[in-house]
Design a protein around this motif. Structure first.
Motif, PDB file in Angstrom:
ATOM      1  N   GLY A 213       0.872  -1.174   0.000  1.00  0.00           N
ATOM      2  CA  GLY A 213       0.000   0.000   0.000  1.00  0.00           C
ATOM      3  C   GLY A 213       0.906   1.220   0.000  1.00  0.00           C
ATOM      4  N   ASP A 214       0.336   2.358  -0.372  1.00  0.00           N
ATOM      5  CA  ASP A 214       1.111   3.614  -0.356  1.00  0.00           C
ATOM      6  C   ASP A 214       1.086   4.160   1.063  1.00  0.00           C
ATOM      7  N   LEU A 215       1.545   3.317   2.001  1.00  0.00           N
ATOM      8  CA  LEU A 215       1.305   3.552   3.429  1.00  0.00           C
ATOM      9  C   LEU A 215       1.785   4.912   3.914  1.00  0.00           C
ATOM     10  N   SER A 216       3.067   5.164   3.690  1.00  0.00           N
ATOM     11  CA  SER A 216       3.643   6.373   4.265  1.00  0.00           C
ATOM     12  C   SER A 216       3.048   7.627   3.628  1.00  0.00           C
ATOM     13  N   ALA A 217       2.948   7.612   2.296  1.00  0.00           N
ATOM     14  CA  ALA A 217       2.425   8.795   1.608  1.00  0.00           C
ATOM     15  C   ALA A 217       0.993   9.091   2.061  1.00  0.00           C
ATOM     16  N   LEU A 218       0.176   8.063   2.160  1.00  0.00           N
ATOM     17  CA  LEU A 218      -1.210   8.284   2.580  1.00  0.00           C
ATOM     18  C   LEU A 218      -1.297   8.676   4.055  1.00  0.00           C
ATOM     19  N   ALA A 219      -0.324   8.219   4.856  1.00  0.00           N
ATOM     20  CA  ALA A 219      -0.344   8.576   6.279  1.00  0.00           C
ATOM     21  C   ALA A 219      -0.179  10.086   6.462  1.00  0.00           C
ATOM     22  N   TRP A 220       0.577  10.741   5.563  1.00  0.00           N
ATOM     23  CA  TRP A 220       0.720  12.202   5.669  1.00  0.00           C
ATOM     24  C   TRP A 220      -0.621  12.883   5.428  1.00  0.00           C
ATOM     25  N   ILE A 221      -1.423  12.305   4.532  1.00  0.00           N
ATOM     26  CA  ILE A 221      -2.776  12.846   4.327  1.00  0.00           C
ATOM     27  C   ILE A 221      -3.592  12.636   5.605  1.00  0.00           C
ATOM     28  N   GLY A 222      -3.480  11.429   6.189  1.00  0.00           N
ATOM     29  CA  GLY A 222      -4.191  11.126   7.438  1.00  0.00           C
ATOM     30  C   GLY A 222      -3.776  12.065   8.562  1.00  0.00           C
ATOM     31  N   ALA A 223      -2.486  12.420   8.598  1.00  0.00           N
ATOM     32  CA  ALA A 223      -1.998  13.316   9.658  1.00  0.00           C
ATOM     33  C   ALA A 223      -2.598  14.708   9.509  1.00  0.00           C
ATOM     34  N   VAL A 224      -2.722  15.179   8.264  1.00  0.00           N
ATOM     35  CA  VAL A 224      -3.339  16.497   8.044  1.00  0.00           C
ATOM     36  C   VAL A 224      -4.829  16.432   8.391  1.00  0.00           C
ATOM     37  N   MET A 225      -5.477  15.332   8.040  1.00  0.00           N
ATOM     38  CA  MET A 225      -6.913  15.195   8.369  1.00  0.00           C
ATOM     39  C   MET A 225      -7.139  15.302   9.889  1.00  0.00           C
ATOM     40  N   GLN A 226      -6.138  14.827  10.659  1.00  0.00           N
ATOM     41  CA  GLN A 226      -6.253  14.910  12.118  1.00  0.00           C
ATOM     42  C   GLN A 226      -5.770  16.244  12.678  1.00  0.00           C
ATOM     43  N   GLY A 227      -5.192  17.088  11.809  1.00  0.00           N
ATOM     44  CA  GLY A 227      -4.655  18.369  12.275  1.00  0.00           C
ATOM     45  C   GLY A 227      -3.419  18.207  13.129  1.00  0.00           C
ATOM     46  N   LYS A 228      -2.554  17.269  12.789  1.00  0.00           N
ATOM     47  CA  LYS A 228      -1.326  17.063  13.564  1.00  0.00           C
ATOM     48  C   LYS A 228      -0.355  18.206  13.320  1.00  0.00           C
ATOM     49  N   PRO A 229       0.163  18.823  14.384  1.00  0.00           N
ATOM     50  CA  PRO A 229       1.053  19.978  14.193  1.00  0.00           C
ATOM     51  C   PRO A 229       2.363  19.619  13.483  1.00  0.00           C
ATOM     52  N   SER A 230       2.726  18.355  13.467  1.00  0.00           N
ATOM     53  CA  SER A 230       3.972  17.992  12.789  1.00  0.00           C
ATOM     54  C   SER A 230       3.779  17.790  11.289  1.00  0.00           C
ATOM     55  N   ALA A 231       2.535  17.855  10.828  1.00  0.00           N
ATOM     56  CA  ALA A 231       2.283  17.747   9.384  1.00  0.00           C
ATOM     57  C   ALA A 231       1.983  19.138   8.842  1.00  0.00           C
TER      58      ALA A 231
END
Ligand SMILES: N[C@@H](Cc1ccccc1)C(=O)O
Length: 424
Positions: A213-231
Motif C-alpha cells: 500500500g502507499d502507506l507512508s504517503a497516505l499517512a501524511w494525508i491522514g496526519a493532516v486530516m487529524q490536524g497534527k502539528p507535525s504535518a
C-alpha cells in the motif's frame, strides 16, 4: 463503471471537456482519468452522491459490532504487518499509532529558514544583508545550503507536487465511497473538505515503496486530516501569490475544517491502498495520451516537410495487417494530410525515391503498438480508480470481513510503468 474504450482515438474523443465541469459526483464507480485531471489540476469541486453516503453508512457499524463479539480483525485489534499475531483492546490507539509510525520521510523547510543565523540575524534570501554581516561568508553559506540539497528549491524537490497530493485524496475518497472500508462518514467528508477548500497535504516524495500500500504517503494525508502539528499543508490563494506551507492544525482552523479523530479501522482505511500510485499514474497517463496524439499530428507534418507520400497510410495496408493501433494511427495521419498540397506521389517515371524512408513509411507501425499500450493502461487504470484498495474489506450485505491484499500496487495496472511497484 463504463465499458472500456478500445480505440485510442475513441479514448481521446471520449475525454469530456474537463474545464466545463464545475463539480464532480463521487460514487466509487465512475471516476475517469480526465476527472482526476479536473480535480487535481483545475480544482473542480467534489461531492459524495446520496448512494455512496448510504453505502458508507451501511458499513459503519459492522466493525464495532464484530469487536464487541470478540472477533480478531487485522489492523483493528491486531498489530500490523508481521505483528498481526499481537492483540490490543485499545482500538483507537492502534489507529493513532499506525499514522504516527508511518509518517516518515524527508521534508525540507523553506530555504529562507535554512540559512543559518549570522551575527544574530536570521538569513534572508532577498539579497540584502544586515549591517555587520560578512557578505562573502553569507553568500558562501547560502551556496553550500543550496548545493547540499537535491535541487535549488528544497521545498518542492522533497515534496510531491500539489496535483499528486490532490489526485491521491480524490482516488482514496472514491475508494472509501465504495462502502467496503468500515469507516464513519466523517472520514470521507474530511477528504471532500480538504479538496474543496484546497488544503493540500505536503507529502514527502521519498519514503514509501508502494509494496504494502502507499502507506507512508497516505499517512501524511491522514496526519493532516487529524490536524497534527507535525504535518503541513499547502494553503492560500492560487493566483498571484505563492502558496505557503502551513501547520496542519492551523490550516484546518483557517479553512474551518473539523479535525478527525480515528475510530477502529479508520487509520488503516486511509493508508492501506494504492491511491498515490494510481494518482501519479493517472497524471502521467493523461500526458502520455496527449503526447501520443501530438506524435500523430507531427508525423503528418513531417510527411509534408519532407515532401513524402500518404500512400503508406492507405486503409488497404491496415486491412491486411489489422492491428487496431496501426489502423487507428494510419487513419489519423491520412486524415491530417487530407487536402495537403505538399505531398508527393513517388509514382512518376523519374529517378526519385519510389517509396518514403522508414521514418515516414512505417510510422503507423511504430506508433500503433504504443496507442494500444496506452488504451490498455487507461482501461486498467480506470478499473483501479474505481476499486476499493483496502484490507480488510467488508461486505455490507453479509457483514463478512475479508482479509486479502487489495492494497498491493504490484497487481501492475500500469503498462505505462513496466516493472511496478512504482517507487515513490
Ligand atoms: N498492507 C498491510 C498493512 C500494513 C500496515 C502497516 C504496516 C505494515 C502493513 C496489510 O494489509 O496487510
Amino acid at each position: 463503471m463504463s465499458s472500456p474504450v478500445w480505440s485510442f482515438t475513441d479514448l481521446v474523443l471520449s475525454q469530456k471537456p474537463r474545464l466545463s465541469k464545475t463539480s464532480l459526483p463521487i460514487d466509487g464507480q465512475s471516476l475517469t482519468v480526465s476527472d482526476v485531471i479536473a480535480v487535481s489540476r483545475d480544482l473542480v469541486h467534489v461531492g459524495l452522491t446520496a448512494k455512496s453516503i448510504d453505502s458508507i453508512k451501511a458499513c459503519t457499524t459492522i466493525i464495532p459490532e464484530k469487536i464487541a463479539m470478540g472477533h480478531a480483525i487485522y489492523g483493528v485489534n491486531t498489530g500490523f504487518g508481521g505483528s498481526a499475531d499481537t492483540r490490543s483492546d485499545d482500538v483507537e490507539r492502534v489507529q493513532q499509532s499506525l499514522i504516527s509510525h508511518l509518517t516518515c520521510g524527508i521534508i525540507a523547510d523553506d530555504i529562507q529558514q535554512l540559512v543559518p543565523k549570522i551575527n544574530g540575524h536570521a538569513g534572508q534570501s532577498n539579497g540584502r544583508d544586515s549591517p555587520g554581516d560578512c557578505f562573502s561568508e553569507r553568500q558562501e553559506q547560502r551556496a553550500v545550503m543550496r548545493s547540499s540539497l537535491p535541487l535549488n528549491d528544497p521545498l518542492s524537490s522533497t515534496c510531491m507536487a500539489e496535483s499528486w497530493s490532490r489526485a491521491s485524496m480524490l482516488i482514496r475518497l472514491n475508494s472509501l465511497a465504495g462502502g467496503a472500508s468500515g469507516i464513519r462518514l466523517d472520514i470521507a467528508a474530511s477528504l471532500v473538505d480538504l479538496l474543496n477548500k484546497d488544503v493540500v497535504p505536503r507529502i514527502p516524495v521519498r519514503g514509501s515503496i508502494s509494496a504494502s500500500g502507499d502507506l507512508s504517503a497516505l499517512a501524511w494525508i491522514g496526519a493532516v486530516m487529524q490536524g497534527k502539528p507535525s504535518a503541513t499543508a499547502y494553503t492560500g490563494p492560487r493566483l498571484g501569490t505563492t502558496r505557503k506551507a502551513t501547520r496542519a492544525d492551523v490550516a484546518l482552523a483557517e479553512a474551518d475544517i473539523t479535525p478527525i479523530s480515528l475510530h477502529a479501522k479508520e487509520g488503516l482505511a486511509i493508508v492501506n491502498g494504492t491511491a498515490v500510485s494510481a494518482g501519479v499514474a493517472a497524471l502521467a497517463a493523461y500526458e502520455a495520451v496527449n503526447l501520443a496524439t501530438l506524435a500523430q499530428v507531427l508525423t503528418a507534418m513531417s510527411v509534408e516537410a519532407l515532401r513524402g507520400s500518404d500512400e503508406s497510410f492507405e486503409p488497404f495496408i491496415g486491412r491486411v495487417r489489422p492491428h487496431s493501433g496501426q489502423v487507428d494511427s494510419a487513419r489519423n495521419i491520412k486524415a491530417f494530410l487530407n487536402g495537403s498540397r505538399l505531398l508527393n506521389r513517388h509514382d512518376g517515371g523519374d529517378v526519385t525515391l519510389r517509396q518514403d524512408r522508414y521514418s515516414l513509411r512505417t510510422s503507423s507501425q511504430w506508433i500503433g503498438p504504443v496507442l494500444e499500450d496506452f488504451c490498455l493502461a487507461y482501461h486498467q487504470l480506470t478499473v483501479e480508480l474505481n476499486s476499493v484498495t483496502d484490507n480488510p474489506v467488508i461486505d455490507p450485505e453479509t457483514s463478512r470481513v475479508f482479509h486479502g491484499g487489495n492494497f498491493q500496487v504490484s497487481t501492475r495496472p500500469y503498462p505505462l510503468f513496466p516493472g511496478a511497484p512504482l517507487e515513490i
